[in-house]
Design a protein around this motif. Structure first.
Motif: not given
Length: 173
Positions: A28-30, A34-37, A49-53
């Motif tokens: 899961t990439v977010t 709150n914006k899930q890929v 702009a910033y690395k995702p979780r």
């Protein structure tokens, strides 16, 4: 073809970046908490702009994974002569955790598409063991398939991609 592979094939991730594979691990990439890929979704550059979780499923914490984020459309989709451009790489990620527990060997580079709609692909590989993946020589002209072969990673276990274009760009490919 599995339903999970369909959007990757339609989006030419399978073909341009990886060979056909069977997804076997949840990833899961977010962005921005709150914006899930999801495959094929479009994100504005300000959102990425910033690395995702990135959360990894898998068998257990003893299993290690490598995450690669790449742009197969660099510098433009109509002339991707830098294919692929490596944006991020994290190795030795324990299963059932997230990338913050891994080793960042290529720092996150903010996607900045200048021309056209770019695909940004997250590919997850299962490692043979810890500390078995060497850093690539360059970000430009990166080749996911070749890199996986050189480091004994085999086929991916998960992948997801999103699209992005310059925020002021006209809406076309």
């Amino acid at each position: 073809m599995s339903r999970a592979m369909e959007p990757l094939t339609v989006g030419r991730v399978v073909g341009d970046v990886v060979d056909i594979f069977t997804p076997s691990v949840r990833m899961t990439v977010t962005y921005n908490s709150n914006k899930q890929v999801a495959n094929g979704y479009e994100f504005m550059p300000s959102v990425i702009a910033y690395k995702p979780r990135v959360e990894i499923g898998g068998e257990d914490m003893r299993t290690a994974y490598t995450l690669i984020m790449t742009d197969p459309d660099a510098p433009s989709p109509s002339d991707p002569y830098l294919r692929e451009h490596l944006h991020w790489m994290v190795t030795d990620i324990p299963g059932t955790t997230d990338v913050s527990f891994g080793k960042e060997i290529v720092s996150y580079e903010t996607p900045k598409p200048v021309v056209g709609i770019h695909r940004y692909v997250f590919i997850l590989f299962k490692q043979r063991g810890r500390q078995t993946v060497r850093p690539p020589a360059s970000r430009d002209c990166f080749n996911t398939r070749m890199f996986a072969g050189e480091n004994g990673l085999g086929l991916p276990v998960a992948a997801v991609y999103f699209n992005a274009q310059r925020e002021t760009a006209a809406r076309r490919r």
